[in-house]
Design an enzyme around this catalytic site. Structure first.
Site, mmCIF file in Angstrom:
data_model
loop_
_atom_site.group_PDB
_atom_site.id
_atom_site.type_symbol
_atom_site.label_atom_id
_atom_site.label_comp_id
_atom_site.label_asym_id
_atom_site.label_seq_id
_atom_site.Cartn_x
_atom_site.Cartn_y
_atom_site.Cartn_z
ATOM 1 C CE LYS A 49 -3.772 -2.555 2.044
ATOM 2 N NZ LYS A 49 -4.657 -2.892 3.158
ATOM 3 C CD GLN A 93 -3.516 -4.568 6.177
ATOM 4 O OE1 GLN A 93 -3.646 -3.508 5.569
ATOM 5 N NE2 GLN A 93 -3.839 -5.717 5.644
ATOM 6 C CG ASP A 116 -9.765 -0.591 4.415
ATOM 7 O OD1 ASP A 116 -9.359 -1.043 3.332
ATOM 8 O OD2 ASP A 116 -9.121 -0.676 5.475
HETATM 9 N N1 GUN Z 1 -6.664 -7.131 5.713
HETATM 10 C C1 GUN Z 1 -6.842 -7.894 4.593
HETATM 11 N N2 GUN Z 1 -7.400 -7.148 3.603
HETATM 12 C C2 GUN Z 1 -7.569 -5.907 4.111
HETATM 13 C C3 GUN Z 1 -8.083 -4.700 3.568
HETATM 14 O O1 GUN Z 1 -8.534 -4.612 2.416
HETATM 15 N N3 GUN Z 1 -8.082 -3.623 4.405
HETATM 16 C C4 GUN Z 1 -7.616 -3.692 5.671
HETATM 17 N N4 GUN Z 1 -7.675 -2.584 6.427
HETATM 18 N N5 GUN Z 1 -7.138 -4.803 6.203
HETATM 19 C C5 GUN Z 1 -7.112 -5.895 5.423
#
Ligand code: GUN
Length: 277
Positions: A49, A93, A116
């Site tokens: 990211k 996350q 998200d």
């Molecule tokens: N953990 C696995 N996929 C994601 C996601 O798309 N966003 C977040 N915040 N955590 C994750």
């Protein structure tokens, strides 16, 4: 032979479009990324990211918090970021350590910064057709379909899986695009028969190679959201690609299908967050 829907190419197109948009914008867009603990998979995702932010020209603030961080401490950081006008997106996350309540954290993030798309307000907005951030993976699937010129309107769409992050928002998005949507899950009777009705079959069940050709109508579009390592340490999806590919009209590979789209759509949400003030 099915048409191969290339998520690497399409995600690159989207990121390049965003990069151009950001470079023409005269303000800094900023995403705060919070990781609690050091789950290795999360570290890889968070790293990807940050790299995507760098590529597009978005500033990223990294919060790498120790495993012992309390819920109150995390909520305090989120509150400060909610108040900070220089921060446009906030991402925690997942998963968070067990002593922290995930729902509570998701709800603490301001819906205006919820890149998200996990906040109940974002999910609610999607279900009633109002503006709001959309969960990145299902939003990415819609882009894969649109950019591959696969029509959704009027099509039989079957979604296998009902998770909050993929299955449910996926269904709402397909409905918003005027698909006729069926959601299947572990209690669905005659799963195979239901899947065989699909013009567009989206699989997000979390079981390696569960869907073989016997679930697929000839010519159908098959979108595989799963990602696993098989017994030979090879990446595979929820769909048995070798079995389904000769039957399908179009199919996403794993890796290189849905996976790269998630980050591209996260970047899209960040740009939207930064540009709507
Ligand atoms: N953990 C696995 N996929 C994601 C996601 O798309 N966003 C977040 N915040 N955590 C994750």
């Amino acid at each position: 032979m099915a048409y191969l829907i290339d998520g690497k190419v399409i995600s690159k197109q989207i990121k390049d479009e965003l990069k151009e948009k950001v470079s023409a914008y005269n303000k800094v867009i900023c995403l705060a990324v919070i990781q609690v603990g050091c789950d290795p998979a999360s570290t890889v995702y968070v790293g990807n990211k940050k790299k995507a932010c760098e590529y597009i020209g978005i500033k990223s603030l990294a919060y790498e918090l120790p495993e012992e961080t309390t819920q109150e401490e995390l909520l305090d950081i989120i509150d400060k970021l909610n108040e900070d006008d220089n921060v446009h997106g906030i991402l925690v996350q997942l998963p968070v350590p067990k002593h922290i309540n995930e729902d509570c954290i998701i709800q603490a993030i301001s819906p205006n910064k919820d890149v998200d798309g996990f906040h109940p307000a974002s999910v609610g907005a999607l279900s009633i057709g109002q503006k709001g951030f959309v969960s990145c993976t299902p939003a990415g699937v819609i882009q894969l379909l649109k950019r591959s010129n696969i029509d959704i309107a009027g099509k039989e769409c079957v979604v296998v899986g009902r998770s909050n992050i993929v299955g449910k928002p996926m269904s709402m998005l397909l409905l918003r695009e005027n698909g006729t949507v069926t959601i299947c899950h572990s209690k669905t009777k005659d799963l195979k028969e239901v899947c065989k009705r699909a013009d567009i079959l989206v699989v997000a069940v979390g079981r390696p190679r569960m869907i073989d050709a016997s679930y697929v109508k000839p010519g159908a579009t098959v979108i595989d959201v799963g990602i696993h390592r098989d017994e030979n340490n090879k990446l595979c999806g929820d769909v048995d690609f070798a079995s389904v590919e000769p039957v399908a009209g179009a199919i996403t590979p794993v890796p290189g299908g849905v996976g790269p789209m998630t980050i591209a759509m996260l970047m899209n949400n960040c740009v939207e967050a930064g540009m709507t003030e």
